[in-house]
Scaffold this motif. Structure first.
Motif, mmCIF file in Angstrom:
data_model
loop_
_atom_site.group_PDB
_atom_site.id
_atom_site.type_symbol
_atom_site.label_atom_id
_atom_site.label_comp_id
_atom_site.label_asym_id
_atom_site.label_seq_id
_atom_site.Cartn_x
_atom_site.Cartn_y
_atom_site.Cartn_z
ATOM 1 N N GLY A 29 32.577 42.523 35.982
ATOM 2 C CA GLY A 29 32.307 43.708 35.182
ATOM 3 C C GLY A 29 31.513 43.454 33.928
ATOM 4 N N ARG A 40 31.222 45.986 44.231
ATOM 5 C CA ARG A 40 32.546 46.600 44.426
ATOM 6 C C ARG A 40 32.532 47.479 45.665
ATOM 7 N N GLY A 226 38.817 42.332 37.390
ATOM 8 C CA GLY A 226 39.701 43.232 38.119
ATOM 9 C C GLY A 226 40.823 42.509 38.826
ATOM 10 N N THR A 227 41.584 43.273 39.608
ATOM 11 C CA THR A 227 42.738 42.729 40.324
ATOM 12 C C THR A 227 42.402 42.317 41.749
ATOM 13 N N ARG A 233 42.121 37.199 35.673
ATOM 14 C CA ARG A 233 43.252 37.872 35.011
ATOM 15 C C ARG A 233 44.437 36.921 34.836
ATOM 16 N N ASN A 250 38.184 46.720 30.242
ATOM 17 C CA ASN A 250 37.953 47.006 31.654
ATOM 18 C C ASN A 250 37.857 48.513 31.845
ATOM 19 N N ARG A 252 37.947 50.206 34.727
ATOM 20 C CA ARG A 252 38.737 50.745 35.846
ATOM 21 C C ARG A 252 40.212 50.363 35.774
ATOM 22 N N GLU A 253 40.504 49.160 35.321
ATOM 23 C CA GLU A 253 41.882 48.653 35.345
ATOM 24 C C GLU A 253 42.231 48.008 34.000
#
Length: 280
Positions: A29, A40, A226-227, A233, A250, A252-253
């Motif tokens: 990102g 993505r 992200g996850t 992370r 982030n 989105r998350e």
């Protein structure tokens, strides 16, 4: 800017201003604001590379080392295009913010899953950047018998963009003359040479241990991770576990587990520039 966002930015800025050292943990990102695709989902990948839609090939299929042996023109078409794209991309202004903080009384290190070399292009010392999935700017021998990892400096891969296939000659190993491949950890990859990454990771672990032993205030900025691929992370949360000084940027998350940190739901460049205006 609403009050909640303003308060969040001030809390993050206070953490950075009071830091003795910084760890930047970055995922795909962070590069979106530089114009890089984030791959993505299949649709996002196909928007970046329309020829692969016609072929019905997803990112996960192309990022498979088997293609370098079975269809090297296809494999190097994909990675050769990415190599040229990353070389032509200028890191966005948020990287300048990170570099300025790193040179203003706050020693900093980088941990990233990105293979694009954008931190080095922005001015970070290569030895301070752990690229946990390797780097497209370094190559290794496909045969596996040559243990060297060498820079891709001067390597140019011609790509027919209508078919996304590379035009020979393809990059070769300077030791044996066989086909070369990027020193990138691909899907199902058992032949990736990890030595370059491991050497930097070992040094970074030593650095983090020394900071903790000295009681230094480490602040972790996690950006665009992200996850889906949680490596970055996990590293950020582990590094910040002793004091909860985690700033997660982030779009989105952004949520932070158990309130152990500061959550900023914004693009990397916007968030970093906003923070730069607040950090003394």
């Amino acid at each position: 800017m609403n009050t909640d966002v303003d308060d969040t930015l001030h809390r993050a800025a206070e953490l950075i201003a009071g830091a003795d050292a910084l760890l930047y943990c970055a995922g795909a990102g962070i590069g979106v604001d530089s114009g890089l695709p984030d791959f993505r989902g299949t649709e996002g990948f196909w928007r970046a590379y329309p020829p692969y839609r016609r072929l019905g090939l997803a990112f996960e299929e192309l990022a498979d080392p088997v293609h370098f042996a079975d269809d090297p023109d296809l494999a190097w078409g994909f990675y050769g295009h990415r190599l040229a794209l990353y070389r032509a991309t200028t890191p966005h202004a948020g990287f300048d913010v990170l570099l300025n903080w790193a040179t203003a009384r706050r020693p900093a290190r980088v941990f990233t899953s990105n293979v694009d070399g954008q931190f080095q292009r922005a001015g970070f010392a290569d030895d301070y950047v752990v690229e946990c999935h390797g780097s497209i700017h370094h190559l290794q021998c496909l045969r596996g018998g040559c243990p060297e990892i060498w820079p891709a400096d001067g390597v140019v891969v011609r790509v027919d963009e209508s078919s996304m296939r590379a035009v020979p000659p393809l990059p070769s190993c300077p030791s044996c003359g066989g086909l070369a491949r990027p020193n990138i950890l691909m899907f199902g990859d058992r032949a990736w040479l990890p030595e370059r990454t491991q050497a930097r990771a070992t040094e970074q672990v030593r650095w983090l241990r020394e900071l903790r032993a000295a009681g230094a205030r480490l602040v972790v900025l996690e950006i665009g991770a992200g996850t889906a691929v949680p490596t970055v992370r996990r590293q950020a949360e582990l590094a910040a576990a002793h004091n909860g000084a985690l700033i997660r940027i982030n779009t989105r998350e952004p949520a932070v587990r158990h309130g152990r940190g500061v959550s900023i739901g914004a693009p990397a460049r916007d968030a970093l520039q906003a923070l730069a205006a607040l950090v003394n």
